[in-house]
Design an enzyme around this catalytic site. Structure first.
Site, PDB file in Angstrom:
ATOM      1  CD  GLN A 109      38.567  -2.225  -8.964  1.00  0.00           C
ATOM      2  OE1 GLN A 109      37.470  -1.680  -9.005  1.00  0.00           O
ATOM      3  NE2 GLN A 109      39.322  -2.365 -10.034  1.00  0.00           N
ATOM      4  CB  SER A 112      41.314   4.472  -7.729  1.00  0.00           C
ATOM      5  OG  SER A 112      40.775   3.836  -8.848  1.00  0.00           O
ATOM      6  CD  GLU A 227      36.233  -2.269 -13.133  1.00  0.00           C
ATOM      7  OE1 GLU A 227      37.477  -2.227 -13.203  1.00  0.00           O
ATOM      8  OE2 GLU A 227      35.554  -1.506 -12.435  1.00  0.00           O
ATOM      9  CD  GLU A 360      37.630  10.994 -21.397  1.00  0.00           C
ATOM     10  OE1 GLU A 360      37.682  10.530 -20.243  1.00  0.00           O
ATOM     11  OE2 GLU A 360      36.571  11.431 -21.884  1.00  0.00           O
TER      12      GLU A 360
HETATM   13  C1  LIG Z   1      31.289   5.736  -9.277  1.00  0.00           C
HETATM   14  C2  LIG Z   1      32.713   5.320  -9.202  1.00  0.00           C
HETATM   15  C3  LIG Z   1      33.087   4.130  -8.613  1.00  0.00           C
HETATM   16  C4  LIG Z   1      34.410   3.739  -8.518  1.00  0.00           C
HETATM   17  N1  LIG Z   1      34.732   2.577  -7.878  1.00  0.00           N
HETATM   18  C5  LIG Z   1      36.048   2.225  -7.730  1.00  0.00           C
HETATM   19  C6  LIG Z   1      36.408   1.072  -6.978  1.00  0.00           C
HETATM   20  O1  LIG Z   1      35.562   0.359  -6.450  1.00  0.00           O
HETATM   21  N2  LIG Z   1      37.718   0.786  -6.828  1.00  0.00           N
HETATM   22  C7  LIG Z   1      38.703   1.547  -7.396  1.00  0.00           C
HETATM   23  O2  LIG Z   1      39.855   1.217  -7.253  1.00  0.00           O
HETATM   24  N3  LIG Z   1      38.388   2.662  -8.112  1.00  0.00           N
HETATM   25  C8  LIG Z   1      37.079   3.019  -8.286  1.00  0.00           C
HETATM   26  N4  LIG Z   1      36.761   4.158  -8.995  1.00  0.00           N
HETATM   27  C9  LIG Z   1      37.835   5.031  -9.465  1.00  0.00           C
HETATM   28  C10 LIG Z   1      38.039   5.075 -10.972  1.00  0.00           C
HETATM   29  O3  LIG Z   1      38.605   3.926 -11.433  1.00  0.00           O
HETATM   30  C11 LIG Z   1      38.891   6.321 -11.267  1.00  0.00           C
HETATM   31  O4  LIG Z   1      38.155   7.456 -10.903  1.00  0.00           O
HETATM   32  C12 LIG Z   1      39.249   6.419 -12.724  1.00  0.00           C
HETATM   33  O5  LIG Z   1      40.178   5.448 -13.064  1.00  0.00           O
HETATM   34  C13 LIG Z   1      39.802   7.796 -13.110  1.00  0.00           C
HETATM   35  O6  LIG Z   1      40.829   8.203 -12.271  1.00  0.00           O
HETATM   36  P1  LIG Z   1      40.818   9.664 -11.622  1.00  0.00           P
HETATM   37  O7  LIG Z   1      39.536   9.827 -10.936  1.00  0.00           O
HETATM   38  O8  LIG Z   1      42.053   9.808 -10.843  1.00  0.00           O
HETATM   39  O9  LIG Z   1      40.836  10.651 -12.852  1.00  0.00           O
HETATM   40  P2  LIG Z   1      42.112  11.092 -13.691  1.00  0.00           P
HETATM   41  O10 LIG Z   1      42.878   9.908 -14.068  1.00  0.00           O
HETATM   42  O11 LIG Z   1      42.813  12.182 -12.990  1.00  0.00           O
HETATM   43  O12 LIG Z   1      41.422  11.651 -15.000  1.00  0.00           O
HETATM   44  C14 LIG Z   1      40.960  12.986 -15.145  1.00  0.00           C
HETATM   45  C15 LIG Z   1      40.553  13.157 -16.592  1.00  0.00           C
HETATM   46  O13 LIG Z   1      41.700  13.018 -17.421  1.00  0.00           O
HETATM   47  C16 LIG Z   1      41.469  12.058 -18.414  1.00  0.00           C
HETATM   48  N5  LIG Z   1      42.716  11.384 -18.764  1.00  0.00           N
HETATM   49  C17 LIG Z   1      43.618  10.818 -17.914  1.00  0.00           C
HETATM   50  N6  LIG Z   1      44.614  10.266 -18.607  1.00  0.00           N
HETATM   51  C18 LIG Z   1      44.357  10.473 -19.916  1.00  0.00           C
HETATM   52  C19 LIG Z   1      45.022  10.130 -21.137  1.00  0.00           C
HETATM   53  N7  LIG Z   1      46.156   9.455 -21.137  1.00  0.00           N
HETATM   54  N8  LIG Z   1      44.442  10.510 -22.302  1.00  0.00           N
HETATM   55  C20 LIG Z   1      43.279  11.189 -22.316  1.00  0.00           C
HETATM   56  N9  LIG Z   1      42.613  11.541 -21.192  1.00  0.00           N
HETATM   57  C21 LIG Z   1      43.152  11.183 -20.015  1.00  0.00           C
HETATM   58  C22 LIG Z   1      40.473  11.119 -17.810  1.00  0.00           C
HETATM   59  O14 LIG Z   1      39.769  10.390 -18.794  1.00  0.00           O
HETATM   60  C23 LIG Z   1      39.570  12.081 -17.059  1.00  0.00           C
HETATM   61  O15 LIG Z   1      38.640  12.654 -17.931  1.00  0.00           O
HETATM   62  C24 LIG Z   1      35.416   4.560  -9.079  1.00  0.00           C
HETATM   63  C25 LIG Z   1      35.059   5.771  -9.698  1.00  0.00           C
HETATM   64  C26 LIG Z   1      33.734   6.160  -9.760  1.00  0.00           C
HETATM   65  C27 LIG Z   1      33.389   7.460 -10.418  1.00  0.00           C
END
Ligand SMILES: Cc1cc2nc3c(=O)[nH]c(=O)nc-3n(C[C@H](O)[C@H](O)[C@H](O)COP(=O)(O)OP(=O)(O)OC[C@H]3O[C@@H](n4cnc5c(N)ncnc54)[C@H](O)[C@@H]3O)c2cc1C
Lengths: 390, 363
Positions: A109, A112, A227, A360
């Site tokens: 996928q 991100s 998902e 969140e």
């Molecule tokens: C083990 C693992 C596997 C993954 N596999 C995939 C994959 O196969 N393909 C893929 O595309 N992605 C994958 N991901 C990525 C995942 O979808 C993202 O990490 C996730 O969506 C969060 O984005 P970020 O890491 O940029 O955190 P951020 O979005 O920067 O978030 C940081 C913090 O802010 C909080 N936050 C953000 N916006 C808000 C809001 N509006 N209100 C309250 N809190 C908020 C979040 O909850 C989090 O605690 C994976 C992640 C992990 C950990």
């Protein structure tokens, strides 16, 4: 016996699982419409209600039937298949669904990006039309199992001049393209289950687009809802999840027991059972169509219980909880948690509340789309993506 | 009422330790070291022990120490926790030193205080202060035989203070680690090592017997548990501070994520919990320094700070999102330390049970 059970029985009689070639067996199962019974005839299904799938899977498992490699299931079964089914052309169904089901082709996928996680719609990977192809440039991150994948579901920006949700399109990307570079990204467990993926002038034929140009956000929503349901509302027997592992340790190790841990274990057990029943009820209520935002609640609860149980497990271990099995860097092809040590489970389940939408974000979805509470104020929804502050 | 604020001297001490650690032990260096065959930074340890004189804080001046108290040691531990610094301070300058002090040793203490030698306490790292005296090592004709699992900081110790059972009951011995078998354990906490200790007819120097041995051990474990709370506090503060920083600089939805109330409230709660952890940790350190109200103060700090440290590390990881799940980010070093420390020197449940007796709230 239901019609469906009879069909499964007849299939198993005709294709005895013992000694069967797994791929041939799975192909035949697909062709018989017993892959995903809620899919239409010809696409691996029989047009049956979604809830019927559980019993079918159970019957195959009970017969010891071959299954696809684990890496094929996470993203292929849970996300790519329902999205391809919903938005794909008959040619795309024909080309992709069968090898996806048999596990001959593993999917990943590509959603991100470093700057676009929770706020997926701001993603910056560009797709530019060039004749019958699209040329894709950008960087994706946290891509689970990209190192094993043949295909990817990809969201890219096709029009930067419109607001962020409107300028996205959804593609099927060939991971064998010369412009795709996959680099391991090590996790806190020591392993690299996920990756960074660099897309450099990757050519994607327009025939591999899913949904209309500019409709990528809608298609991606389908993927994400599926998902979350796949993660949160999977069928499980009593003590089927991590609670079962903790319960087994408790039963086998009387020397670890304390009154405080006992009370906690029982509370967790009740919580796990309540969630199991909630998931079961959710699954029974799923009609043929697409899952709704309630799936988000199941996924949220799944993360919460997994983290609570695995934290408990480390504490239950006492002295042994100070140890860790193995920090060696590898690129696994599955997440087999039950066979690992409690420390691994403790660390790995931390990702459950991040992957597939953070807890969140899921709470926001429940609040806004289930409860109908007003959205938080948004400044970026009507601004052209290219004009957003960065 | 015990003094819960920091003195000027304590603040100066903190500043010098923090300076040294930020210079010599940034998290990148700590992480890089975890997978080498030198998981401890012994050069840093020497600087802390000799140049800053921190190994002998608890040791009286007449034995070559600084004659300071648990309050100053707590400040040092807060900083070591903040940096998850890979040094054997807890094993040597806290656990072994406290046992030797309580047993009236005058031979090894000057060496430890001067930073010439490193030691640890030969108990399983999970042992609570109110545990029964360990009986896994026996003494026959002055020789020690037995096994002690998961001893903290043993990898780099030259001496180990071993509780053992002799003909007349509990004994405390000083044993040279080179005469024992040491088997390292792969640890959940990459920044603090544990090893199994096996003694096969090893000779030791008898430190104390009977009640004196029991009391010395209990005193060392009580001091250890009370001061580990300070390290847990420092760890929690790092998690809070770095997460607050991240919430101010990470943008999603065109906003700093710290502008979402969901995040603000979480961090506000964590700040409140950390503030209380600070108060309980200070109370425990003061109690250990004055000898007043030690039992309750230590049990409260140990039970409270253990859980706050885990909460802080877990919240830090979650609020960093995907980057928090990666090896190349420091938060997992803190998570491993926090979770292991929760088991160490008595679980919160053990400390609550000890408290139940002390405050007359029986089961
Ligand atoms: C083990 C693992 C596997 C993954 N596999 C995939 C994959 O196969 N393909 C893929 O595309 N992605 C994958 N991901 C990525 C995942 O979808 C993202 O990490 C996730 O969506 C969060 O984005 P970020 O890491 O940029 O955190 P951020 O979005 O920067 O978030 C940081 C913090 O802010 C909080 N936050 C953000 N916006 C808000 C809001 N509006 N209100 C309250 N809190 C908020 C979040 O909850 C989090 O605690 C994976 C992640 C992990 C950990």
């Amino acid at each position: 016996m239901t019609d469906l059970a009879a069909k499964v029985e007849a299939f198993l009689a005709e294709h005895p699982p013992a000694g069967a070639d797994p791929i041939e067996f799975l192909r035949a199962r697909f062709d018989a419409g017993l892959a995903w019974v809620h899919f239409p005839v010809g696409a691996g299904g029989l047009g049956a209600p979604r809830a019927a799938q559980f019993a079918v899977d159970e019957a195959f498992a009970a017969a010891g039937a071959p299954e696809a490699v684990p890496a094929a299931k996470v993203i292929g079964y849970g996300m790519a298949a329902p999205t391809i089914l919903t938005f794909g052309t008959p040619e795309q169904h024909e080309r992709f669904l069968r090898p996806l089901f048999t596990g001959e082709e593993v999917w990943c996928q590509l959603f991100s990006e470093p700057g676009a996680g929770s706020d997926l719609a701001t993603l910056a990977t560009r797709a530019v039309r060039d004749g019958d192809d699209w040329v894709v440039d950008g960087q994706k991150v946290w891509t689970s199992f990209a190192h094993a994948a043949r295909w990817a579901i990809l969201v890219a920006r096709t029009d930067p001049t419109v607001p962020k949700h409107q300028g996205l399109s959804y593609f099927i990307c060939d991971m064998n393209d010369a412009g795709v570079q996959v680099r391991p990204l090590r996790q806190i467990t020591g392993e690299a289950e996920f990756n960074e993926v660099f897309l450099n002038a990757v050519r994607v034929p327009d025939a591999h687009r899913l949904g209309a140009v500019g409709e990528g956000w809608k298609v991606a929503q389908t993927t994400l809802m599926n998902e979350r349901v796949a993660i949160g509302a999977h069928a499980a027997p009593r003590e089927g999840g991590l609670i079962g592992v903790a319960a087994r340790t408790w039963r086998e190790h009387p020397e670890l027991r304390t009154p405080g841990l006992h009370d906690r274990l029982l509370r967790l057990w009740v919580q796990a059972e309540a969630l199991r029943l909630t998931s079961e009820r959710l699954r029974q209520g799923l009609a043929v169509g697409q899952p709704g935002p309630e799936g988000s609640a199941a996924k949220l609860a799944f993360a919460t219980i997994n983290q609570a149980v695995s934290g408990f497990e480390v504490e239950l271990q006492g002295e042994q909880g100070l140890a860790y099995e193995d920090w060696t860097m590898r690129r696994p092809l599955e997440t087999d948690w039950a066979s690992r040590d409690p420390g691994f489970r403790y660390l790995r389940t931390k990702g459950n509340s991040i992957e597939g939408g953070t807890s969140e974000i899921l709470r926001n979805i429940i609040a806004e789309r289930v409860l109908g509470l007003p959205r938080e104020p948004r400044s970026d929804a009507d601004v052209a993506w290219k004009d957003l502050p960065r | 009422m015990s003094e819960l604020l920091y003195s000027e001297v304590e603040n100066d001490l903190r500043a010098s330790v923090r300076d040294l650690l930020s210079d010599r032990s940034p998290w990148t260096a700590v992480l890089a070291r975890t997978e080498t065959d030198q998981p401890y930074d012994l050069a840093l340890w020497r600087t802390l022990a000799t140049e800053l004189g921190l190994a002998g804080l608890l040791v009286p001046e007449e034995l070559g120490g600084a004659g300071a108290s648990a309050r100053e040691v707590a400040v040092v531990l807060e900083e070591l926790g903040r940096a998850v610094a890979p040094v054997p301070f807890l094993g040597s300058a806290v656990l072994a030193t406290s046992a030797l002090l309580a047993a009236g040793d005058a031979e090894l203490l000057p060496e430890l205080a001067a930073g010439n030698r490193t030691a640890t306490l030969g108990v399983t790292y999970t042992t609570a202060p109110n545990a029964v005296f360990p009986a896994s090592v026996h003494v026959h004709n002055g020789r020690l035989t037995g096994r002690i699992g998961s001893v903290v900081d043993l990898d780099v110790a030259e001496f180990v203070v071993v509780p053992a059972v002799g003909a007349a009951g509990p004994e405390l011995h000083v044993v040279e680690v080179s005469s024992a078998r040491v088997t390292p354990v792969v640890p959940l906490d990459l920044t603090r090592r544990i090893s199994h200790l096996e003694l096969d007819g090893v000779s030791g120097r008898l430190l104390a017997t009977g009640d004196a041995a029991e009391q010395a051990l209990r005193s060392a474990l009580t001091t250890g548990a009370g001061l580990l709370a300070a390290e847990q506090l420092g760890l929690a503060q790092w998690c809070l501070d770095s997460t607050v920083d991240y919430a101010k600089t990470r943008y999603q939805f065109g906003r700093q994520i710290g502008s979402f109330q969901a995040i603000k409230h979480r961090l506000a709660d964590l700040w409140a919990a950390t503030s209380s952890a600070l108060a309980t940790s200070r109370a425990a350190a003061s109690a250990l320094a004055t000898g007043e109200d030690v039992g309750v103060s230590v049990a409260v700090a140990a039970a409270y700070c253990s859980d706050v440290a885990v909460l802080a590390a877990e919240e830090a990881l979650q609020l960093h999102g995907g980057i928090g799940m990666t090896w190349e980010h420091p938060v997992h070093l803190y998570l491993g330390r926090a979770k292991s420390s929760q088991l160490a020197l008595g679980s919160p449940e053990r400390h609550r049970a000890a408290l139940a007796t002390l405050i007359d709230l029986p089961a």
